[in-house]
Design a protein around this motif. Structure first.
Motif, PDB file in Angstrom:
ATOM      1  N   CYS A  58       1.026   4.230  -1.077  1.00  0.00           N
ATOM      2  CA  CYS A  58       1.566   3.469  -2.207  1.00  0.00           C
ATOM      3  C   CYS A  58       1.410   1.960  -2.014  1.00  0.00           C
ATOM      4  CB  CYS A  58       3.033   3.812  -2.455  1.00  0.00           C
ATOM      5  SG  CYS A  58       4.204   2.995  -1.338  1.00  0.00           S
ATOM      6  N   LEU A  59       1.201   1.515  -0.767  1.00  0.00           N
ATOM      7  CA  LEU A  59       1.031   0.080  -0.513  1.00  0.00           C
ATOM      8  C   LEU A  59      -0.426  -0.256  -0.186  1.00  0.00           C
ATOM      9  CD1 LEU A  59       4.221  -0.946   1.545  1.00  0.00           C
ATOM     10  CD2 LEU A  59       3.788  -1.209  -0.898  1.00  0.00           C
TER      11      LEU A  59
ATOM     12  N   GLN B 231       3.967   4.065  10.061  1.00  0.00           N
ATOM     13  CA  GLN B 231       2.945   3.893   9.036  1.00  0.00           C
ATOM     14  C   GLN B 231       2.670   2.401   8.778  1.00  0.00           C
ATOM     15  OE1 GLN B 231       5.546   6.067   8.932  1.00  0.00           O
ATOM     16  NE2 GLN B 231       5.295   7.563   7.296  1.00  0.00           N
TER      17      GLN B 231
ATOM     18  N   ARG C  36       3.691  -5.505  -7.374  1.00  0.00           N
ATOM     19  CA  ARG C  36       4.360  -4.506  -8.205  1.00  0.00           C
ATOM     20  C   ARG C  36       5.674  -5.033  -8.760  1.00  0.00           C
ATOM     21  NH1 ARG C  36       4.019  -0.326  -4.803  1.00  0.00           N
ATOM     22  NH2 ARG C  36       2.099   0.446  -5.709  1.00  0.00           N
TER      23      ARG C  36
ATOM     24  N   THR D 222       2.804   9.311   2.478  1.00  0.00           N
ATOM     25  CA  THR D 222       2.020   9.161   3.713  1.00  0.00           C
ATOM     26  C   THR D 222       0.783  10.065   3.711  1.00  0.00           C
ATOM     27  OG1 THR D 222       4.036   8.655   4.937  1.00  0.00           O
ATOM     28  CG2 THR D 222       2.098   9.292   6.239  1.00  0.00           C
TER      29      THR D 222
ATOM     30  N   MET E 245      -0.685  -0.488   9.407  1.00  0.00           N
ATOM     31  CA  MET E 245      -1.306  -1.241   8.313  1.00  0.00           C
ATOM     32  C   MET E 245      -1.195  -2.755   8.532  1.00  0.00           C
ATOM     33  SD  MET E 245       0.525   1.032   5.328  1.00  0.00           S
ATOM     34  CE  MET E 245      -0.279   0.280   3.911  1.00  0.00           C
TER      35      MET E 245
ATOM     36  N   VAL F 292       1.357  -6.149  -1.700  1.00  0.00           N
ATOM     37  CA  VAL F 292       1.217  -5.129  -2.741  1.00  0.00           C
ATOM     38  C   VAL F 292       2.570  -4.820  -3.378  1.00  0.00           C
ATOM     39  CG1 VAL F 292       0.537  -2.730  -3.224  1.00  0.00           C
ATOM     40  CG2 VAL F 292      -0.890  -4.159  -1.736  1.00  0.00           C
TER      41      VAL F 292
ATOM     42  N   THR G  41      -0.613   6.284   7.087  1.00  0.00           N
ATOM     43  CA  THR G  41      -0.612   5.087   6.237  1.00  0.00           C
ATOM     44  C   THR G  41       0.193   5.374   4.979  1.00  0.00           C
ATOM     45  OG1 THR G  41      -2.832   4.492   7.009  1.00  0.00           O
ATOM     46  CG2 THR G  41      -2.157   3.564   4.911  1.00  0.00           C
ATOM     47  N   LEU G  42       0.824   4.334   4.438  1.00  0.00           N
ATOM     48  CA  LEU G  42       1.521   4.485   3.161  1.00  0.00           C
ATOM     49  C   LEU G  42       0.525   4.250   2.031  1.00  0.00           C
ATOM     50  CD1 LEU G  42       4.868   2.605   3.935  1.00  0.00           C
ATOM     51  CD2 LEU G  42       4.385   5.064   4.061  1.00  0.00           C
TER      52      LEU G  42
ATOM     53  N   GLY H  14      -1.515  -5.803   3.318  1.00  0.00           N
ATOM     54  CA  GLY H  14      -0.974  -5.545   1.980  1.00  0.00           C
ATOM     55  C   GLY H  14       0.445  -5.004   1.949  1.00  0.00           C
TER      56      GLY H  14
END
Lengths: 348, 171
Positions: free
Chosen positions: B61-62, A102, A39, B50, A106, A35, B58-59, A31
């Motif tokens: 917001c995404l 981060q 947006r 975060t 993901m 994502v 992890t972010l 995502g």
């Protein structure tokens, strides 16, 4: 953001069937790109089909010596894998050069390949863009062009022009390493060589890859290759970390004891609509002595057809000497390392 | 369109009904009143949001909430038992590693996740020997935390704070 339904089928085949049957559905993996696009209003799907857990998250050794990377393997886990670090160092380095800690936790292998260009005009709905709104024009041609292409772009006619670049670091390394992409469709599985996965803009810049709607990447196979263990990735960007490549090079060299280049793999990032296999460079290198003159000639061979964007607000002409310098630095580095390895392995 | 889901946030179990468009960040802040993770850019570029999602930085917001049904979320607020400070949070105080503080919860979560990654031997792009051990020098810390922006520019002290904790982490 447009409302969407969220579905999580039982298996990959179910996900493929669902998306194939619905032109308004898209796959969701990590995502990190999608994502953001939801947006921005850039992606407006009616249904998200979550494939998390439906493709493998394992990295497995195959009987033929290949390494199979499940499409669900996170970028961070792929970069940390011991086998990748030792057998395919360019891939580990490319992954680690991309995004942030981060995001690497993901983003998935399949999703990384299918991320879309970061061209500012593609992401700005108020401007013309042939990739986002076919036929509307290309704003980068006389706009802020810095991350744009120098090879394989479409400059005219205006209605199909596109000078966008593919943003992935990982994909550049995979191209140099001759990876094979396994793709599941409603008719079963097929294999696409990584170099054939991404398209040049041609006369339809809206399409990034050769995949049909509903086809799902299930794995990426890394073939066994002694030269891959001597591969590296070098990335040049506007800041030291957390930025997309202006230019990058993934390369591997096999240099004989007498200094002759026996084999070479070279791919470039940040220069084209797809990760760019530098075949002219490779052909120019093989059989030649590993010298500065050879490297320069090899860079010239690849750039002979280059066409930078010449925009009044900054173009991409600066990338031509940057490609040469980055390529030279990478090849010098690989040659020095090969020499060091040979010396160490000398029984004397 | 709505979806029912559950999240465990800082040890507390919640069930909630959200619009499918809701991110983990908005679920935390707007639905559960957990305001430790901050909304900076809302585009995955600043790191202020975060959190540790199932143990990994992890972010939020995404991340779509609907895609993380059943997840365990740890925010900076939940890193240590009530009334205590996590060693990374204490180091941020000791080294004056913030000014306005808006990015700090994200910085702390990112540092905690990063220290776990380093302890597991994960290399970074500035690690000389990809297959060798990890030593968290300043260059390594800066690279590994590059996903967290600080517009006050407290980076030098943030690196000091993380270096202090990092030196005590298994090499």
């Amino acid at each position: 953001m447009r409302p969407f339904a969220y579905e999580r089928p039982d298996d990959a085949a179910g996900a493929v069937a669902t998306v194939t049957a619905d032109p308004d559905a898209v796959f969701l993996a990590g995502g990190t790109n999608l994502v953001d696009h939801l947006r921005l209003g850039l992606a407006t799907p009616g249904t998200l089909v979550d494939v998390t857990g439906l493709t493998s998250t394992e990295i497995t050794d195959l009987p033929d010596g290949s390494l199979r990377v499940g499409a669900g393997v996170r970028n961070a886990d792929l970069a940390a894998d011991e086998r990748v670090r030792t057998r395919y160092p360019a891939l580990a380095q490319a992954l680690l050069a991309g995004a942030s800690g981060q995001l690497r936790n993901m983003a998935t292998t399949g999703g990384n390949l299918l991320q879309r260009t970061r061209c500012v005009y593609f992401q700005d709905l108020t401007t013309p863009c042939n990739k986002r709104a076919p036929g509307s024009g290309c704003s980068a041609l006389d706009g802020w062009a810095r991350h744009h292409a120098v090879l394989g772009a479409t400059h005219e006619p205006a209605g199909v022009a596109c000078v966008a670049t593919h943003p992935s670091d990982m994909a550049v390394a995979l191209v140099a390493l001759d990876a094979q992409v396994r793709v599941l469709g409603t008719d079963g599985e097929r294999t696409v060589p990584i170099g054939d996965l991404h398209r040049l803009p041609g006369d339809d810049p809206s399409r990034d890859t050769v995949l049909a709607h509903g086809e799902l990447i299930t794995a990426v196979d890394l073939p066994p290759s002694p030269i891959a263990a001597h591969s590296t990735y070098r990335k040049v960007r506007d800041r030291a970390s957390y930025a997309f490549a202006l230019v990058s090079v993934a390369a591997a060299l096999d240099v004989a004891d007498d200094g002759t280049i026996r084999d070479a793999r070279v791919a470039l990032g940040g220069v084209a609509h797809r990760p760019w296999r530098a075949t002219a460079t490779e052909q120019s290198l093989v059989g030649a002595p590993a010298t500065e003159d050879t490297f320069r000639a090899a860079a010239r061979a690849e750039l002979v057809d280059a066409r930078p964007v010449e925009s009044p607000r900054g173009g991409t002409a600066f990338k031509l000497p940057l490609v040469t310098a980055t390529l030279l630095a990478t090849l010098r580095d690989l040659t020095a390392r090969t020499a060091a390895t040979t010396t160490r392995e000398d029984p004397a | 369109m709505h979806a029912d889901l559950s999240l465990t946030v800082d040890g507390h179990h919640h069930t909630l009904t959200v619009d499918t468009r809701t991110t983990v960040l908005d679920a935390l802040r707007e639905h559960l009143a957990v305001t430790s993770p901050k909304k900076g850019c809302d585009h995955g570029q600043c790191g202020a949001c975060t959190v540790l999602l199932d143990g990994r930085r992890t972010l939020s917001c995404l991340s779509l909430a609907v895609a993380h049904d059943g997840a365990e979320v740890t925010t900076a607020d939940g890193l240590a038992p009530e009334g205590e400070l996590h060693p990374v949070a204490q180091a941020f105080l000791d080294h004056d590693a913030f000014q306005c503080g808006y990015c700090t919860p994200g910085q702390i979560c990112s540092a905690v996740g990063m220290l776990d990654e380093a302890a597991a031997g994960h290399p970074s792009v500035v690690t000389d020997d990809l297959a060798g051990p990890v030593t968290l020098d300043r260059a390594e810390i800066a690279e590994r935390l590059s996903g967290n922006l600080c517009r006050c520019g407290a980076y030098a002290h943030i690196v000091d704070a993380v270096a202090e904790v990092g030196s005590e982490v298994a090499r």
